[in-house]
Design a protein around this motif. Structure first.
Motif, mmCIF file in Angstrom:
data_model
loop_
_atom_site.group_PDB
_atom_site.id
_atom_site.type_symbol
_atom_site.label_atom_id
_atom_site.label_comp_id
_atom_site.label_asym_id
_atom_site.label_seq_id
_atom_site.Cartn_x
_atom_site.Cartn_y
_atom_site.Cartn_z
ATOM 1 N N SER A 316 -23.594 -53.945 19.926
ATOM 2 C CA SER A 316 -24.847 -54.403 19.316
ATOM 3 C C SER A 316 -24.697 -55.812 18.749
ATOM 4 C CB SER A 316 -25.278 -53.444 18.202
ATOM 5 O OG SER A 316 -25.587 -52.170 18.720
ATOM 6 N N LYS A 317 -23.618 -56.041 18.022
ATOM 7 C CA LYS A 317 -23.394 -57.365 17.429
ATOM 8 C C LYS A 317 -23.185 -58.417 18.513
ATOM 9 C CE LYS A 317 -22.869 -60.346 14.160
ATOM 10 N NZ LYS A 317 -24.052 -60.792 13.403
ATOM 11 N N GLU A 318 -22.453 -58.071 19.556
ATOM 12 C CA GLU A 318 -22.253 -59.014 20.659
ATOM 13 C C GLU A 318 -23.589 -59.381 21.295
ATOM 14 O OE1 GLU A 318 -17.728 -57.588 21.945
ATOM 15 O OE2 GLU A 318 -19.478 -56.812 23.032
ATOM 16 N N GLY A 319 -24.459 -58.386 21.452
ATOM 17 C CA GLY A 319 -25.782 -58.651 22.009
ATOM 18 C C GLY A 319 -26.582 -59.608 21.147
ATOM 19 N N GLU A 320 -26.485 -59.439 19.843
ATOM 20 C CA GLU A 320 -27.185 -60.336 18.919
ATOM 21 C C GLU A 320 -26.650 -61.762 19.036
ATOM 22 O OE1 GLU A 320 -26.697 -58.607 15.076
ATOM 23 O OE2 GLU A 320 -27.823 -56.795 15.575
ATOM 24 N N ILE A 321 -25.332 -61.894 19.143
ATOM 25 C CA ILE A 321 -24.722 -63.225 19.272
ATOM 26 C C ILE A 321 -25.233 -63.926 20.528
ATOM 27 C CG2 ILE A 321 -22.546 -64.437 19.746
ATOM 28 C CD1 ILE A 321 -21.186 -62.425 17.832
ATOM 29 N N VAL A 322 -25.303 -63.174 21.634
ATOM 30 C CA VAL A 322 -25.763 -63.748 22.897
ATOM 31 C C VAL A 322 -27.189 -64.274 22.780
ATOM 32 C CG1 VAL A 322 -26.427 -63.211 25.281
ATOM 33 C CG2 VAL A 322 -24.225 -62.419 24.392
ATOM 34 N N GLU A 332 -22.750 -68.597 15.971
ATOM 35 C CA GLU A 332 -21.635 -67.637 15.969
ATOM 36 C C GLU A 332 -21.181 -67.394 17.403
ATOM 37 O OE1 GLU A 332 -20.486 -63.281 14.031
ATOM 38 O OE2 GLU A 332 -22.560 -63.999 13.955
ATOM 39 N N LYS A 333 -19.872 -67.511 17.641
ATOM 40 C CA LYS A 333 -19.368 -67.472 19.008
ATOM 41 C C LYS A 333 -18.810 -66.119 19.429
ATOM 42 C CE LYS A 333 -18.192 -72.397 19.100
ATOM 43 N NZ LYS A 333 -17.103 -73.390 19.296
#
Length: 459
Positions: A316-322, A332-333
């Motif tokens: 979920s967090k990775e999706g938000e970063i993308v 945020e990378k």
């Protein structure tokens, strides 16, 4: 139809990314070949936690019997418990569908494959175009040679979740999170459980002291744990499997009704068109750079198909970063792996974040350590949940929080106070001096940090 973003997969990575993208003004679609919510909502996190909750409820029979209440279990029906777990999964899947509709996200049903850098074909006929594409296709249970999964005698975690009747006995191959949680569920309902681990310890990714503590608890509950053990099937009939267990030149034979293969998960990266456009992979995982970009600049990948912890909240967090990168909303990378909370819903629960002692020693980082026992917290005694401890690790020079490891009641909730402190760059003195309500289990967090400072009160 043309989109700003098309997401392949609607699990916790995909659907959260879609909603965030819509909030940021991107015209978004999700392609899903099965049920909305992915593995987590439908055949993973949610139904398994429903089963665990009901296992806890069932286990409380002994507490009620102490009060003089009598139970007749002759008509106990596990199918009812299974049905409740399915209801929980279905409710949440429908909830996600509602959220997608509310945010005006197009849900496209079917099997999607990359045609080129900007096009996806669904069910080999309908073509959709997008400026950006996000791959979030998740994972599936791993199999191992000699234990071919048939979901009848030899189960994956999917098959175990879909059991409507319990076996009398089960061998669980693997002592990671899945094996440990199912071991608890099965044991709670009276199943004879064998956990077989090829390594010399259970829960190999967790703190060693935590793993050793849980092993003692499980053994008290008559869960049979076989470490440093190889296994092979020597006979299989319609209703029973005979296993040979080998450890330290000793061999043992056990007979069980079912086997659960719980040796991890593998990424769903086959047949989605990666090779067609030259997306780079390594051992089945998509290779990504900053912002989870693949080697194709407009195509991103997140969740279980990249080499990050296979956890729903990470996806979920990775999706938000993308999507925040695509929408130029954030810089945020990557997810910081040392700020990811881990949760295991055994009994007692386990939660952790940051470094383990083993990793600190491996990296030659000097650290302070303090463990505070649950029995020192008044509420744990009052609710009869005094089993466990809270371990805090800090940098020897700066006192920075390096890690936290909890085993005990509500550990999966308590870990977030430590995570908030770490994210806020607080020091042990900040938590130890903060007033905590009494009686609460969170007082144990306060006491553990006081212990790091050298002045724990209730020990």
């Amino acid at each position: 139809m043309k989109y700003d973003l098309i997401i392949l997969g609607s699990g916790p990575g995909g659907y959260v990314a879609a909603i965030r993208a819509a909030q940021l003004g991107l015209k978004t679609a999700i392609i899903e070949k099965d049920k909305v919510g992915g593995v987590c909502l439908n055949i993973g996190c949610i139904p398994s936690k429903s089963l665990i909750h009901q296992a806890e409820t069932f286990s409380r029979i002994k507490e009620l019997e102490y009060m003089g209440i009598k139970f007749n279990l002759d008509n106990f029906n596990y199918k009812k418990i299974f049905e409740k777990s399915r209801k929980a999964a279905d409710t949440l899947s429908k909830g996600v569908q509602y959220l997608l509709k509310k945010n005006k996200i197009d849900l496209i049903s079917g099997e999607g494959k990359l045609l080129n850098k900007n096009e996806i074909i669904v069910n080999d006929k309908d073509i959709y175009t997008s400026k950006f594409i996000l791959l979030a296709t998740g994972s599936k249970p791993k199999s191992i040679p000699g234990f071919e999964i048939d979901e009848v005698l030899i189960l994956s975690s999917n098959g175990a979740l879909m059991l409507e009747n319990l076996p009398k006995s089960i061998a669980i191959i693997g002592s990671g999170v899945i094996g440990i949680e199912f071991g608890y569920i099965m044991n709670s309902f009276g199943v004879e459980v064998h956990i077989i681990e090829i390594l010399d310890r259970i829960l190999p990714t967790e703190d060693l002291e935590i793993a050793e503590f849980l092993e003692k608890v499980y053994k008290k509950r008559n869960i049979k744990i076989h470490k440093s053990t190889k296994s092979r099937i020597i006979e299989k009939t319609k209703n029973e499997i005979t296993l040979e267990l080998e450890s330290e030149d000793k061999k043992n034979i056990i007979k069980v009704e079912k086997i659960l293969v719980a040796v991890g998960r593998e990424p769903n990266t086959k047949n989605i068109g990666l090779e067609k456009i030259g997306i780079e992979t390594e051992k089945g995982f998509v290779k990504v750079r900053e912002y989870y970009k693949t080697n194709a600049d407009n195509i991103y990948a997140i969740g279980d198909i990249v080499k990050t912890p296979q956890l729903a909240h990470v996806a979920s967090k990775e999706g938000e970063i993308v999507v925040e990168h695509i929408a130029r909303h954030s810089t945020e990378k990557f997810v910081d792996i040392y700020k990811i909370p881990s949760a295991i819903y055994s009994e007692p629960q386990i939660a952790s974040l940051g470094y383990t002692e083993e990793l600190l020693r491996e990296k030659n980082i000097q650290y302070n350590k303090f463990s505070f026992p649950y029995r020192g917290v008044g509420k744990s005694i009052a609710i009869e949940k005094s089993e466990g401890f809270i371990k805090i690790l800090t940098d020897k020079e700066t006192n920075e929080i390096l890690g936290a490891h909890i085993i005990g009641a509500e550990a999966t909730e308590l870990i977030h106070e430590v995570l908030l402190a770490k994210n806020s760059e607080l020091l042990p003195e900040d938590i130890s001096e903060m007033i905590h309500a009494h009686p609460t289990l969170s007082e144990g967090i306060m006491e553990a940090f006081r212990g790091i400072e050298g002045w724990a009160i209730h020990i």
